[in-house]
Enzyme design. Structure first.
Site, PDB file in Angstrom:
ATOM      1  N   THR A  44      73.132 -64.359 -15.269  1.00 35.07           N
ATOM      2  CA  THR A  44      71.997 -64.397 -16.446  1.00 35.07           C
ATOM      3  C   THR A  44      72.015 -62.853 -16.967  1.00 35.07           C
ATOM      4  O   THR A  44      71.946 -62.567 -17.865  1.00 35.07           O
ATOM      5  CB  THR A  44      70.851 -64.476 -15.620  1.00 35.07           C
ATOM      6  OG1 THR A  44      70.717 -65.875 -15.140  1.00 35.07           O
ATOM      7  CG2 THR A  44      69.729 -64.586 -16.805  1.00 35.07           C
ATOM      8  N   TYR A 107      66.869 -77.109 -17.972  1.00 31.62           N
ATOM      9  CA  TYR A 107      66.310 -78.137 -18.977  1.00 31.62           C
ATOM     10  C   TYR A 107      66.499 -79.602 -18.527  1.00 31.62           C
ATOM     11  O   TYR A 107      65.394 -80.036 -18.696  1.00 31.62           O
ATOM     12  CB  TYR A 107      67.219 -77.910 -20.263  1.00 31.62           C
ATOM     13  CG  TYR A 107      66.499 -78.632 -21.576  1.00 31.62           C
ATOM     14  CD1 TYR A 107      65.253 -77.963 -22.025  1.00 31.62           C
ATOM     15  CD2 TYR A 107      66.952 -79.734 -21.817  1.00 31.62           C
ATOM     16  CE1 TYR A 107      64.818 -78.710 -22.996  1.00 31.62           C
ATOM     17  CE2 TYR A 107      66.047 -80.204 -22.802  1.00 31.62           C
ATOM     18  CZ  TYR A 107      64.956 -79.843 -23.450  1.00 31.62           C
ATOM     19  OH  TYR A 107      64.474 -80.463 -24.488  1.00 31.62           O
ATOM     20  N   TYR A 133      72.676 -71.028  -7.318  1.00 27.28           N
ATOM     21  CA  TYR A 133      71.639 -69.891  -7.831  1.00 27.28           C
ATOM     22  C   TYR A 133      70.564 -70.956  -8.180  1.00 27.28           C
ATOM     23  O   TYR A 133      70.328 -71.791  -8.971  1.00 27.28           O
ATOM     24  CB  TYR A 133      72.264 -69.506  -9.048  1.00 27.28           C
ATOM     25  CG  TYR A 133      71.617 -68.374  -9.822  1.00 27.28           C
ATOM     26  CD1 TYR A 133      70.460 -67.985  -9.111  1.00 27.28           C
ATOM     27  CD2 TYR A 133      71.897 -68.179 -11.152  1.00 27.28           C
ATOM     28  CE1 TYR A 133      69.908 -66.946  -9.755  1.00 27.28           C
ATOM     29  CE2 TYR A 133      70.950 -67.023 -11.859  1.00 27.28           C
ATOM     30  CZ  TYR A 133      70.057 -66.715 -11.228  1.00 27.28           C
ATOM     31  OH  TYR A 133      69.344 -65.459 -11.671  1.00 27.28           O
ATOM     32  N   ARG A 138      63.923 -69.694 -14.429  1.00 29.67           N
ATOM     33  CA  ARG A 138      64.630 -70.028 -15.820  1.00 29.67           C
ATOM     34  C   ARG A 138      65.115 -71.218 -15.855  1.00 29.67           C
ATOM     35  O   ARG A 138      65.463 -71.840 -17.112  1.00 29.67           O
ATOM     36  CB  ARG A 138      65.919 -69.140 -15.644  1.00 29.67           C
ATOM     37  CG  ARG A 138      65.701 -67.609 -15.943  1.00 29.67           C
ATOM     38  CD  ARG A 138      66.765 -66.711 -15.945  1.00 29.67           C
ATOM     39  NE  ARG A 138      66.567 -65.428 -16.495  1.00 29.67           N
ATOM     40  CZ  ARG A 138      66.673 -64.850 -17.568  1.00 29.67           C
ATOM     41  NH1 ARG A 138      66.695 -65.502 -18.639  1.00 29.67           N
ATOM     42  NH2 ARG A 138      66.511 -63.506 -17.568  1.00 29.67           N
ATOM     43  N   LYS A 162      71.821 -67.858  -4.056  1.00 24.83           N
ATOM     44  CA  LYS A 162      71.329 -66.926  -4.428  1.00 24.83           C
ATOM     45  C   LYS A 162      69.630 -67.306  -4.566  1.00 24.83           C
ATOM     46  O   LYS A 162      69.482 -68.350  -5.463  1.00 24.83           O
ATOM     47  CB  LYS A 162      71.814 -66.475  -5.738  1.00 24.83           C
ATOM     48  CG  LYS A 162      71.100 -65.242  -6.375  1.00 24.83           C
ATOM     49  CD  LYS A 162      71.778 -65.091  -8.064  1.00 24.83           C
ATOM     50  CE  LYS A 162      70.761 -63.873  -8.441  1.00 24.83           C
ATOM     51  NZ  LYS A 162      71.204 -63.554 -10.039  1.00 24.83           N
ATOM     52  N   ILE A 204      71.990 -60.417  -4.825  1.00 25.17           N
ATOM     53  CA  ILE A 204      72.689 -60.172  -6.200  1.00 25.17           C
ATOM     54  C   ILE A 204      71.667 -59.518  -6.968  1.00 25.17           C
ATOM     55  O   ILE A 204      70.730 -60.247  -7.349  1.00 25.17           O
ATOM     56  CB  ILE A 204      73.161 -61.533  -6.558  1.00 25.17           C
ATOM     57  CG1 ILE A 204      74.238 -62.195  -5.763  1.00 25.17           C
ATOM     58  CG2 ILE A 204      73.877 -61.424  -8.080  1.00 25.17           C
ATOM     59  CD1 ILE A 204      74.611 -63.673  -5.998  1.00 25.17           C
TER      60      ILE A 204
END
Length: 292
Positions: A44, A107, A133, A138, A162, A204
Site C-alpha cells: 500500500t 471491495y 495482509y 482498507r 501482516k 512491516i
C-alpha cells in the site's frame, strides 16, 4: 522464521510519471545500510494500486537486484481479483522475491470460505511462501483467527500474517491459535512493541522508511531482552508514527523523504500533496527528531 524483524513497506519514487529507479535504488541501499531486516516493495505504501502490471514487476525486480540477497524481499502481490493476484504473484516469483504479501480481497467482501479458496487458487498456480495482509480499514474485511487457521490448513505455503487491525486481543488470539512457528507481523507502527510481547515476530513498517535504524533497533532490543531500550525507541517513534498518518499513507512519508533529500515528491492521483497546516505539523515532527 524467514520474515522476522523490521521490514520496510517501501515507497515507490516517481519522476515525470515513471518509476525513479535511481532514487529507488538509493533508498533501498540506505535502508540496508541502516540495518533494516527486510524489504516490502509494491505494498500500500508503494502505491501499488496505481502501478501498471509492468511497473509492478519492474519495482520488484529493482528491489531484488539492489538488495542482492542481503535481506529478504517480501513482494506485495495481492488483488481483489484472484486471477490478477495470481498474475502479480507470478511476477513476484519470477523477479526472485522470497515471498509474496497478499492482501485480502477488498471491495468484494468474500466469505471465509471464499478467502480460503482465493489463497488456495494462488498457491496452486504459484507455489512460494505467502504472508496474508489483514487491513480492514482498507478492505472492509477482517480475517478472524478461525479463518486464518482455515487458510493455513488449506494453504501450507501461508507462513504468516501482516496484522493491521491494532486489535491486540485479536493478535493474541491469533498467536494462541496458530502456534509459535507462524509469523505474526505488525502492520501498525503504533503497536509493534505490544505485539512483540505476545509472540509477534516483527513488523512491516511505514515509519521505517525514514527511521529504519530505530525500528530495527527496537525489534532487536526486544529480542535481546533489553526492554529499556525497546521502550525508549518505541516512545521516540510515536510522534513520527502520528505524523505519518496526518493524511493518507503514503502522502506524509513520501513528503518526509523529499524533505530528507532522498526522493523528489511525486504522487499519483487520486493522492495529492499535503495541506499546508498538516505539512507544518510534519516539519515540526521531523525537526524534533533531527531528520531535517
Amino acid at each position: 522464521m524467514q520474515f522476522k524483524g523490521a521490514f520496510t513497506a517501501l515507497i515507490t519514487p516517481f519522476k515525470n510519471g515513471a518509476v525513479d529507479e535511481e532514487a529507488y535504488r538509493g533508498l533501498i541501499e540506505w535502508q540496508i545500510e541502516q540495518g533494516i531486516n527486510g524489504l516490502v516493495p509494491c505494498g500500500t505504501t508503494g502505491e501499488s494500486a496505481t502501478l501498471s502490471h509492468a511497473e509492478h514487476g519492474e519495482v520488484i525486480r529493482i528491489c531484488v537486484d539492489q538488495s542482492k540477497g542481503r535481506v529478504p524481499v517480501l513482494a506485495g502481490a495481492g488483488s481483489n481479483n484472484t486471477r490478477e493476484a495470481i498474475e502479480l504473484t507470478r511476477y513476484a516469483k519470477e523477479a526472485g522475491a522470497d515471498g509474496a504479501l497478499l492482501i485480502t480481497p477488498y471491495y468484494n467482501k468474500p466469505t471465509p470460505a471464499g478467502l480460503v479458496a482465493h489463497f488456495k487458487a494462488i498457491a496452486n498456480e504459484v507455489p512460494m511462501p505467502f504472508v496474508v495482509y489483514n487491513v480492514p480499514g482498507r478492505t472492509a474485511l477482517n480475517v478472524l483467527p478461525a479463518t486464518l487457521k482455515a487458510i493455513k490448513e488449506a494453504v501450507p505455503k501461508v507462513v504468516g500474517i501482516k496484522e493491521a487491525t491494532a486489535n491486540l486481543q485479536q493478535v493474541s488470539d491469533m498467536v494462541e491459535i496458530m502456534g509459535p512457528d507462524f509469523c505474526m507481523l505488525s502492520g501498525d507502527d503504533f503497536t509493534v512493541l505490544p505485539l512483540l510481547s505476545v509472540g509477534g515476530c516483527g513488523v512491516i513498517s511505514v515509519v521505517s522508511n525514514i527511521v529504519p535504524d530505530k525500528m530495527s533497533g527496537m525489534v532487536k532490543a526486544f529480542n535481546e531482552g533489553d526492554m529499556e531500550t525497546a521502550r525508549k525507541l518505541h516512545f521516540e517513534m510515536q510522534p513520527l508514527n502520528r505524523a505519518m498518518f496526518l493524511e493518507t499513507n503514503p502522502i506524509p512519508v513520501k513528503t518526509s523523504l523529499t524533505m530528507m533529500g532522498k526522493i523528489g515528491l511525486e504522487l499519483r492521483l487520486p493522492l495529492v500533496e499535503m495541506l499546508p497546516e498538516n505539512l507544518e505539523q510534519l516539519k515540526i515532527a521531523l525537526k524534533e527528531n533531527g531528520l531535517i
